[in-house]
Structures are given as C-alpha cells and as structure tokens.
Design a protein around this motif. Structure first.
Motif, PDB file in Angstrom:
ATOM      1  N   ARG A  85       1.359  -1.038  -0.004  1.00  0.00           N
ATOM      2  CA  ARG A  85      -0.438  -0.351   0.306  1.00  0.00           C
ATOM      3  C   ARG A  85       0.758   1.073  -0.204  1.00  0.00           C
ATOM      4  NH1 ARG A  85      -5.485   1.629   4.009  1.00  0.00           N
ATOM      5  NH2 ARG A  85      -4.686   4.099   3.921  1.00  0.00           N
ATOM      6  N   ILE A  86       0.914   2.471  -0.968  1.00  0.00           N
ATOM      7  CA  ILE A  86       1.368   3.465  -0.771  1.00  0.00           C
ATOM      8  C   ILE A  86       0.614   4.519  -0.842  1.00  0.00           C
ATOM      9  CG2 ILE A  86       3.261   2.107  -2.328  1.00  0.00           C
ATOM     10  CD1 ILE A  86       2.393   3.999  -4.821  1.00  0.00           C
ATOM     11  N   GLU A  87       0.781   5.864  -0.663  1.00  0.00           N
ATOM     12  CA  GLU A  87       0.293   6.763  -0.770  1.00  0.00           C
ATOM     13  C   GLU A  87       1.060   7.719  -1.736  1.00  0.00           C
ATOM     14  OE1 GLU A  87      -1.189   6.888   3.931  1.00  0.00           O
ATOM     15  OE2 GLU A  87       0.526   8.710   3.276  1.00  0.00           O
ATOM     16  N   VAL A  88      -0.181   8.521  -2.737  1.00  0.00           N
ATOM     17  CA  VAL A  88      -0.096   9.881  -4.141  1.00  0.00           C
ATOM     18  C   VAL A  88       0.380  10.569  -2.858  1.00  0.00           C
ATOM     19  CG1 VAL A  88      -0.132  10.583  -6.239  1.00  0.00           C
ATOM     20  CG2 VAL A  88      -0.624   7.636  -5.626  1.00  0.00           C
ATOM     21  N   LEU A  89       1.366  11.450  -2.926  1.00  0.00           N
ATOM     22  CA  LEU A  89       1.104  12.816  -2.280  1.00  0.00           C
ATOM     23  C   LEU A  89       1.892  13.856  -2.943  1.00  0.00           C
ATOM     24  CD1 LEU A  89       4.142  11.908   0.733  1.00  0.00           C
ATOM     25  CD2 LEU A  89       1.919  11.473   0.454  1.00  0.00           C
ATOM     26  N   ALA A  90       1.859  13.758  -3.985  1.00  0.00           N
ATOM     27  CA  ALA A  90       1.612  14.787  -5.217  1.00  0.00           C
ATOM     28  C   ALA A  90       2.058  14.044  -6.698  1.00  0.00           C
ATOM     29  CB  ALA A  90       3.029  15.817  -5.529  1.00  0.00           C
ATOM     30  N   ALA A  91       0.773  15.067  -7.392  1.00  0.00           N
ATOM     31  CA  ALA A  91       1.198  14.766  -8.936  1.00  0.00           C
ATOM     32  C   ALA A  91       0.040  15.985  -9.902  1.00  0.00           C
ATOM     33  CB  ALA A  91      -0.051  13.182  -9.171  1.00  0.00           C
ATOM     34  N   ARG A  92       0.186  15.177 -11.206  1.00  0.00           N
ATOM     35  CA  ARG A  92       0.198  15.899 -11.898  1.00  0.00           C
ATOM     36  C   ARG A  92      -0.007  15.857 -13.667  1.00  0.00           C
ATOM     37  NH1 ARG A  92       4.801  15.980 -16.087  1.00  0.00           N
ATOM     38  NH2 ARG A  92       6.747  15.334 -15.980  1.00  0.00           N
ATOM     39  N   VAL A  93      -0.578  15.745 -14.676  1.00  0.00           N
ATOM     40  CA  VAL A  93      -1.291  16.011 -15.997  1.00  0.00           C
ATOM     41  C   VAL A  93      -0.474  15.144 -16.310  1.00  0.00           C
ATOM     42  CG1 VAL A  93      -2.916  15.748 -17.493  1.00  0.00           C
ATOM     43  CG2 VAL A  93      -3.334  15.887 -15.556  1.00  0.00           C
ATOM     44  N   SER A  94      -0.192  14.704 -17.314  1.00  0.00           N
ATOM     45  CA  SER A  94       0.749  14.328 -18.372  1.00  0.00           C
ATOM     46  C   SER A  94       1.034  15.246 -19.483  1.00  0.00           C
ATOM     47  CB  SER A  94       1.010  13.122 -19.198  1.00  0.00           C
ATOM     48  OG  SER A  94      -0.113  12.457 -19.973  1.00  0.00           O
ATOM     49  N   GLU A  95       1.910  15.445 -20.365  1.00  0.00           N
ATOM     50  CA  GLU A  95       1.900  16.102 -21.484  1.00  0.00           C
ATOM     51  C   GLU A  95       1.704  15.355 -22.566  1.00  0.00           C
ATOM     52  OE1 GLU A  95       6.096  18.140 -21.308  1.00  0.00           O
ATOM     53  OE2 GLU A  95       5.568  18.846 -20.133  1.00  0.00           O
ATOM     54  N   ALA A  96       2.033  13.974 -22.713  1.00  0.00           N
ATOM     55  CA  ALA A  96       1.330  12.876 -23.438  1.00  0.00           C
ATOM     56  C   ALA A  96       0.528  12.456 -23.236  1.00  0.00           C
ATOM     57  CB  ALA A  96       2.957  12.292 -23.925  1.00  0.00           C
ATOM     58  N   ARG A  97      -0.493  11.790 -24.459  1.00  0.00           N
ATOM     59  CA  ARG A  97      -0.651  11.593 -24.676  1.00  0.00           C
ATOM     60  C   ARG A  97      -1.098   9.620 -24.145  1.00  0.00           C
ATOM     61  NH1 ARG A  97      -5.886  14.246 -24.715  1.00  0.00           N
ATOM     62  NH2 ARG A  97      -5.785  16.171 -25.894  1.00  0.00           N
ATOM     63  N   TYR A  98      -1.231   8.883 -23.500  1.00  0.00           N
ATOM     64  CA  TYR A  98      -0.960   7.374 -23.881  1.00  0.00           C
ATOM     65  C   TYR A  98      -2.334   6.726 -24.249  1.00  0.00           C
ATOM     66  CZ  TYR A  98       3.044   9.758 -21.594  1.00  0.00           C
ATOM     67  OH  TYR A  98       4.522   9.667 -20.935  1.00  0.00           O
ATOM     68  N   GLY A  99      -2.007   4.658 -23.405  1.00  0.00           N
ATOM     69  CA  GLY A  99      -3.007   4.227 -24.686  1.00  0.00           C
ATOM     70  C   GLY A  99      -2.591   3.122 -23.736  1.00  0.00           C
TER      71      GLY A  99
END
Length: 312
Positions: free
Chosen positions: A240-254
């Motif tokens: 189990r991990i906690e997500v403390l910080a994140a952002r939306v990617s610049e590229a698009r992914y599939g």
C-alpha cells in the motif's frame, strides 16, 4: 445581542481573539469534549481555552441533552450560532432564541450539503466554493440563507489551502449576519431544493484511488486529500502506498488504466475511459509515501514500471 455559540470553533477563525471585536455579548459557549477532534479543529485554537481565558460561561457535552437545553435557556440568548457542531440539535433548542439559530456551512448552499463540502467541491471540479450562513431547520443544511460568501478554486489549490481560506470568511460573515438581525434588515432567501446536492461523510475507503477516472480528476483528487486529511492510496507490487503529489501528463497514452509507464519524470499512469484508444492524458505521480512512512520521488519509486491496483 446576546449570543450562544455551539461548536469546536467559536467563530471559525484561526485567531479567535477576534471574537472580542464583535459588538455582541457572547453569553455562553457550548463545545464538544477536547478529545473529539475534527480536522477543522486542528487549525483553530481551543474554544474551551478561549472561553475560560475570557470569562465566557462554558458548557461541554458530547450531545444536546436536557441539561444542555436548560443551560442555554438560562443564558437567554437572542440568537444561537453553530459552527462545527457534530451531533443532532432538536427543534426545542434551535427555535428557542427570538432570532432562531444560525448555522455556518462551508459550501455555497444548496450545493454540497452534508460532509466535507470543501474537499468534495475540489474533487468535483467546481470553480468556486464558499460559506453560507443559514437558518437552522429540521433538515440537514436546508434552512433559509442569510449570508453567502464565495471564493475561486485555483488550478493548484489543495484541500487544506481551501479550508483555511474559507475559515477566513467566517468572522466577517458572522458580523454581517448578526448586524442584519439586530438592525431588522435581514433578508432570508429560501433554498432551491431542486439544486441541492448531498455528499456523505468520508471514510478510509473514499481515499482509495480509482484508476478508471480521467487523469484530470485524479490530479484534483490528490490535491484535495492533502495533509492533515487521509492521503489518497493505492497498491503497487503488493504494498500500500500513498500518492502525495501528481500532475497531468503532457503526452497522451494508451493502454490499461493503472499501468505505470516509467517516463515523463515520475511515471505516467494510463487512466480514464477508453484508455486503450490512446487519447487520454496520464497521471504523473511525482511523490509517494510507502507503508513504512518513507517518502520518495515517483521517478525513483516506479523505476520498474508495473501496475497500480485497488487491492493487494
């Protein structure tokens, strides 16, 4: 104007000495026992300590009982003001004063009635949030509105920042409400019940990340659940991990929602509906905390790639 207050925060301000600036007589403060903490109480000084230091009569109780009603009656209030009171208040009490009871709710009613309205507003993608001073009735946050104040929600705001900013609205809103009652200029606005939204009390399960959400929604989710709130969590390679910080990617992914592709400096997670079409932004996790309490950057932690899941 004789005022009785109910709640953890007498007026909700981080500097409760400003209570003394009000041109009204606080004749009684009712609060929960000190052990019953709320997240808001973390950021405000003790009502009990403030009342004792200023010689304000104090009544401490877990819930409204016959003794509480009797104590309030003997205080002969013109109005009751409620902020952060977490148990039921009977009509016998809230209708007792000539001006009734004012409740402070940290949303723009009738939207976001219920619990944790500031966090839910951020998670939901609202452009603004605020404070409502309304008359208590037999519903939950449904009474007529007297005062409303709004503030914008910025693109980088956290839940903690918004809660603190909203608390700063409270002293002025209370002053305006009490002044309107005292001068006879109060204008009450009924709530449009068809516009009402209700959100339940949050639990640990509500901090579990759902990787089917779009990255934009998940990024707000991470910002909303900032300290001291329970942080968003997920499972990675059995931990189990906690997500403390994140952002939306610049590229698009599939690909598959929850798949960690180690790139874009932290790990791009494919998420959102129709992720297999390759049109979605990913969530780039930049800071995590392990089950052992260690923090590290996403680029270091996710170097092996893999999947994030909702269970071990």
């Amino acid at each position: 104007m004789r005022v009785v207050t109910f709640g953890f925060q007498t007026w909700g301000c981080k500097t409760p000495q400003s209570v003394l600036d009000l041109d009204h007589d606080v004749v009684l403060a009712v609060t929960h026992p000190a052990g019953e903490q709320s997240y808001k109480a973390i950021w405000s000084d003790s009502v009990e300590e403030l009342a004792r230091s200023q010689g304000i009569p104090l009544h401490i109780t877990e819930r409204v009982d016959a003794e509480t009603i009797d104590v309030v009656k003997r205080a002969e209030p013109d109005v009751i003001v409620v902020n952060s009171w977490y148990s039921w208040m009977p009509p016998e009490l809230y209708s007792l004063p000539p001006h009734g009871t004012l409740n402070l709710h940290d949303s723009l009613l009738p939207k976001f009635t219920g619990f944790s309205p500031v966090l839910w507003a951020l998670i939901s993608g609202e452009s603004e949030f605020g404070l409502t001073v309304h008359r208590m009735d037999d519903g939950l946050d449904t009474g007529d509105i007297l005062i409303q104040r709004s503030l914008p929600i910025g693109p980088t705001d956290t839940g903690t920042e918004l809660v603190l900013r909203g608390m700063d609205l409270i002293p002025g809103a209370v002053r305006d409400a009490l002044s309107a009652l005292e001068s006879g200029t109060a204008i009450w606005r009924p709530q449009d019940k068809s516009e009402r939204t209700y959100f339940h009390k949050r639990s640990e399960r509500d901090s579990l990340i759902d990787w089917s959400w779009p990255a934009e929604d998940l990024e707000r989710f991470v910002r909303a659940l900032s300290d001291p709130y329970p942080r968003p969590f997920t499972f990675y390679r059995g931990e189990r991990i906690e997500v403390l910080a994140a952002r939306v990617s610049e590229a698009r992914y599939g690909g598959t929602p929850g798949r960690v592709i180690v790139q874009e400096g932290g790990g791009a997670v494919v998420c959102g509906p129709n992720a297999y079409r390759g049109v979605n932004r990913g969530l780039v996790i930049t800071r995590v905390r392990t089950a052992q309490g260690d923090q590290c950057g996403g680029d270091e932690f996710f170097v092996r790639g893999g999947y994030l899941t909702s269970q071990i």
